[in-house]
Design a protein around this motif. Structure first.
Motif, PDB file in Angstrom:
ATOM      1  N   ALA A  28      13.320  17.851  -0.287  1.00 42.33           N
ATOM      2  CA  ALA A  28      14.389  18.341  -0.927  1.00 42.33           C
ATOM      3  C   ALA A  28      12.432  18.698  -2.594  1.00 42.33           C
ATOM      4  O   ALA A  28      12.606  20.083  -3.175  1.00 42.33           O
ATOM      5  N   TYR A  29      11.759  17.695  -3.017  1.00 40.53           N
ATOM      6  CA  TYR A  29      11.587  17.964  -3.295  1.00 40.53           C
ATOM      7  C   TYR A  29       9.915  18.712  -3.783  1.00 40.53           C
ATOM      8  O   TYR A  29       8.763  18.062  -4.242  1.00 40.53           O
ATOM      9  N   ASP A  30       9.779  19.474  -2.006  1.00 38.75           N
ATOM     10  CA  ASP A  30       8.386  19.815  -2.124  1.00 38.75           C
ATOM     11  C   ASP A  30       7.248  19.530  -2.730  1.00 38.75           C
ATOM     12  O   ASP A  30       5.833  19.396  -3.232  1.00 38.75           O
ATOM     13  N   GLY A  31       7.417  17.969  -1.235  1.00 38.80           N
ATOM     14  CA  GLY A  31       6.146  16.976  -1.261  1.00 38.80           C
ATOM     15  C   GLY A  31       6.156  16.235  -2.527  1.00 38.80           C
ATOM     16  O   GLY A  31       4.702  15.488  -2.475  1.00 38.80           O
ATOM     17  N   GLY A  32       7.135  15.654  -2.949  1.00 36.27           N
ATOM     18  CA  GLY A  32       7.041  14.782  -3.798  1.00 36.27           C
ATOM     19  C   GLY A  32       7.488  13.096  -3.875  1.00 36.27           C
ATOM     20  O   GLY A  32       6.776  12.317  -4.952  1.00 36.27           O
ATOM     21  N   TYR A  33       7.294  13.660  -2.803  1.00 36.01           N
ATOM     22  CA  TYR A  33       7.467  12.266  -1.749  1.00 36.01           C
ATOM     23  C   TYR A  33       7.299  12.175  -0.945  1.00 36.01           C
ATOM     24  O   TYR A  33       6.955  11.772   0.414  1.00 36.01           O
ATOM     25  N   GLY A  34       5.463  12.523  -0.903  1.00 33.61           N
ATOM     26  CA  GLY A  34       4.403  12.409   0.358  1.00 33.61           C
ATOM     27  C   GLY A  34       3.675  11.372   1.082  1.00 33.61           C
ATOM     28  O   GLY A  34       3.375  10.910   1.763  1.00 33.61           O
ATOM     29  N   ALA A  35       4.622  10.057   0.106  1.00 31.29           N
ATOM     30  CA  ALA A  35       4.055   8.963   0.437  1.00 31.29           C
ATOM     31  C   ALA A  35       4.599   7.800   0.034  1.00 31.29           C
ATOM     32  O   ALA A  35       5.620   8.269  -0.917  1.00 31.29           O
ATOM     33  N   ILE A  36       4.945   6.558   0.796  1.00 28.97           N
ATOM     34  CA  ILE A  36       5.914   5.463   0.720  1.00 28.97           C
ATOM     35  C   ILE A  36       5.127   3.988   0.877  1.00 28.97           C
ATOM     36  O   ILE A  36       4.294   4.104   1.402  1.00 28.97           O
ATOM     37  N   LYS A  37       5.677   3.316  -0.059  1.00 24.69           N
ATOM     38  CA  LYS A  37       5.114   2.367  -0.039  1.00 24.69           C
ATOM     39  C   LYS A  37       5.352   1.734   0.983  1.00 24.69           C
ATOM     40  O   LYS A  37       6.924   1.507   1.773  1.00 24.69           O
ATOM     41  N   GLN A  82       0.874  -1.145  -0.457  1.00 27.34           N
ATOM     42  CA  GLN A  82       0.127  -0.057   0.033  1.00 27.34           C
ATOM     43  C   GLN A  82       0.863   1.165  -0.303  1.00 27.34           C
ATOM     44  O   GLN A  82       2.298   1.217   0.180  1.00 27.34           O
ATOM     45  N   GLU A  83       0.013   2.729  -0.545  1.00 30.48           N
ATOM     46  CA  GLU A  83       0.968   3.475  -0.601  1.00 30.48           C
ATOM     47  C   GLU A  83       0.485   4.160   0.823  1.00 30.48           C
ATOM     48  O   GLU A  83      -0.712   5.012   0.291  1.00 30.48           O
ATOM     49  N   ILE A  84       1.443   4.650   1.609  1.00 29.63           N
ATOM     50  CA  ILE A  84       0.605   5.374   3.194  1.00 29.63           C
ATOM     51  C   ILE A  84       1.704   6.642   2.930  1.00 29.63           C
ATOM     52  O   ILE A  84       2.715   6.604   3.110  1.00 29.63           O
ATOM     53  N   PRO A  85       1.168   7.575   3.165  1.00 34.03           N
ATOM     54  CA  PRO A  85       1.791   8.932   3.424  1.00 34.03           C
ATOM     55  C   PRO A  85       2.492   9.233   4.751  1.00 34.03           C
ATOM     56  O   PRO A  85       2.114   8.562   5.983  1.00 34.03           O
ATOM     57  N   LEU A  86       3.751   9.656   4.513  1.00 30.70           N
ATOM     58  CA  LEU A  86       4.596  10.275   5.600  1.00 30.70           C
ATOM     59  C   LEU A  86       4.372  10.475   7.257  1.00 30.70           C
ATOM     60  O   LEU A  86       4.829  10.089   7.905  1.00 30.70           O
ATOM     61  N   ARG A 126      12.081   0.387  -4.443  1.00 34.21           N
ATOM     62  CA  ARG A 126      12.918  -1.333  -4.244  1.00 34.21           C
ATOM     63  C   ARG A 126      12.392  -2.573  -3.205  1.00 34.21           C
ATOM     64  O   ARG A 126      11.583  -2.695  -3.959  1.00 34.21           O
ATOM     65  N   LEU A 127      12.278  -1.856  -2.275  1.00 31.09           N
ATOM     66  CA  LEU A 127      11.569  -2.352  -0.908  1.00 31.09           C
ATOM     67  C   LEU A 127      10.760  -2.166  -0.022  1.00 31.09           C
ATOM     68  O   LEU A 127      11.055  -1.421   0.375  1.00 31.09           O
ATOM     69  N   PRO A 128       9.627  -1.645   0.446  1.00 25.64           N
ATOM     70  CA  PRO A 128       8.778  -1.172   0.891  1.00 25.64           C
ATOM     71  C   PRO A 128       8.807  -1.818   2.290  1.00 25.64           C
ATOM     72  O   PRO A 128       9.774  -2.185   2.526  1.00 25.64           O
TER      73      PRO A 128
END
Length: 354
Positions: free
Chosen positions: A143-152, A75-79, A112-114
């Motif tokens: 660094a990317y202003d919210g571009g990586y806000g969720a993680i697998k 799943q993708e979960i917000p940080l 590559r690994l959740p």
């Protein structure tokens, strides 16, 4: 051919025909509804409303729920929904160079690994494993202003706290070895949090795949953390030999002297800190062993009987003596260098006891 004349029915005859028709045909409920709605309603009442397509969708939904519950779905979960404060982390120092390499790899190839998390019952997720990946995503998101806000992530349902600690330690043992001090520290803290009944039990369960020799060393560093962890400034940089010497000195009852030296000096580097401890340790190691408790008895031949022990593992211990003193011969299928190293350390602890 003669034509027959058809007379239309009278009003009374039409009324009688309508009454007869109504008596033979039951009135449909929901009068005025569309015919297709009436048919669907009657089919539902008869228990045959689920079409093959609907049944397939229901089965797929059941499989999806089972996959989520079993931790088989990524799943993708917000940080901001993931916390790291429930479990004490085993790794105390994050290598900045390794973290930057991980950030670069994620930027190029993605994750590559959740990570692994579990629900804490209060609407948030708690991290089990993947601490460095979390740090990398937090750095990238900033660094990317919210571009990586969720993680697998894979959502687990650990049976208890012990399972969570074991998963965390197992991952770091495989991917990036913990230091001896970090191993000892996490064993103590896991026991203090109630995940294990004792530090010894924590070491046995967290490092179940480790050799006896390695677990013995973890135990020694656990003693170092328990006694000096709050005053050591560079504990993660302790070499194996130095850590074992500190542990042996602690067992000789000089913990207070070691603490006083550290609190008074606080070296600016690991070598300077060791310089504060080494004189005390040297004095302990040079001191004669107490003759009253550990004095060697007069040499005499051992009796012919009772000098051999056979263990259920197939190992045989044979005790004997010669002109130089006593010795124990260890033989059997499971005897190896690591086992003998652990045995030597246990014997050393026995004879070093005050």
């Amino acid at each position: 051919m003669a034509k027959r004349r058809l007379d239309p029915p009278s009003a009374d005859q039409l009324a009688a025909m309508d009454a007869e028709f109504r008596s033979e045909t039951p009135e449909r409920p929901g009068r005025g509804a569309a015919p297709i709605a009436q048919v669907a309603g009657e089919a539902a009442q008869l228990g045959s409303s689920e079409t093959p397509a609907a049944k397939l969708n229901r089965l797929d939904a059941d499989k999806l729920r089972d996959a989520v519950k079993s931790g088989l779905l990524i799943q993708e979960i917000p940080l901001d929904q993931i916390k790291t404060d429930d479990l004490v982390r085993d790794r105390t120092i994050i290598d900045e160079g390794e973290l930057n390499e991980l950030i670069a790899a994620i930027t190029i190839s993605g994750l590559r690994l959740p990570i692994e998390v579990y629900k804490d019952g209060q609407g948030a997720y708690q991290l089990i494993s993947g601490y460095r990946r979390m740090l990398a995503f937090q750095s990238l998101n900033k660094a990317y202003d919210g571009g990586y806000g969720a993680i697998k992530a894979i959502v687990r349902e650990p049976r208890d706290m012990a399972t969570s600690f074991m998963a965390m330690v197992e991952e770091n043992e495989i991917r990036a070895n913990l230091s001896h001090y970090e191993r000892g520290r996490i064993a103590v803290l896991a026991a203090r949090q109630g995940a294990f009944p004792s530090t010894d039990d924590a070491i046995a369960k967290l490092f179940i795949a480790a050799s006896k020799s390695k677990r013995s060393k973890v135990k020694s560093f656990a003693e170092v953390f328990e006694c000096l962890g709050d005053v050591l400034k560079f504990p993660e940089d302790l070499t194996e030999r130095r850590g074992l010497r500190i542990a042996a000195a602690i067992r000789h009852g000089v913990e207070d002297r070691l603490r006083d030296a550290l609190e008074a000096g606080q070296g600016s580097s690991v070598d300077a800190e060791w310089g504060l401890l080494e004189p005390i340790i040297d004095s302990v190691e040079a001191a004669p062993k107490p003759a009253t408790k550990m004095g060697r008895p007069k040499a005499r031949p051992l009796p012919a009987q009772g000098n051999e022990i056979k263990l259920s593992s197939g190992v045989k211990l044979t005790c004997s003596s010669d002109s130089k003193g006593y010795f124990i011969r260890i033989s059997g299928p499971s005897v190896d260098a690591e086992t003998l190293d652990a045995a030597m350390q246990e014997i050393a602890h026995l004879f070093e006891a005050p």
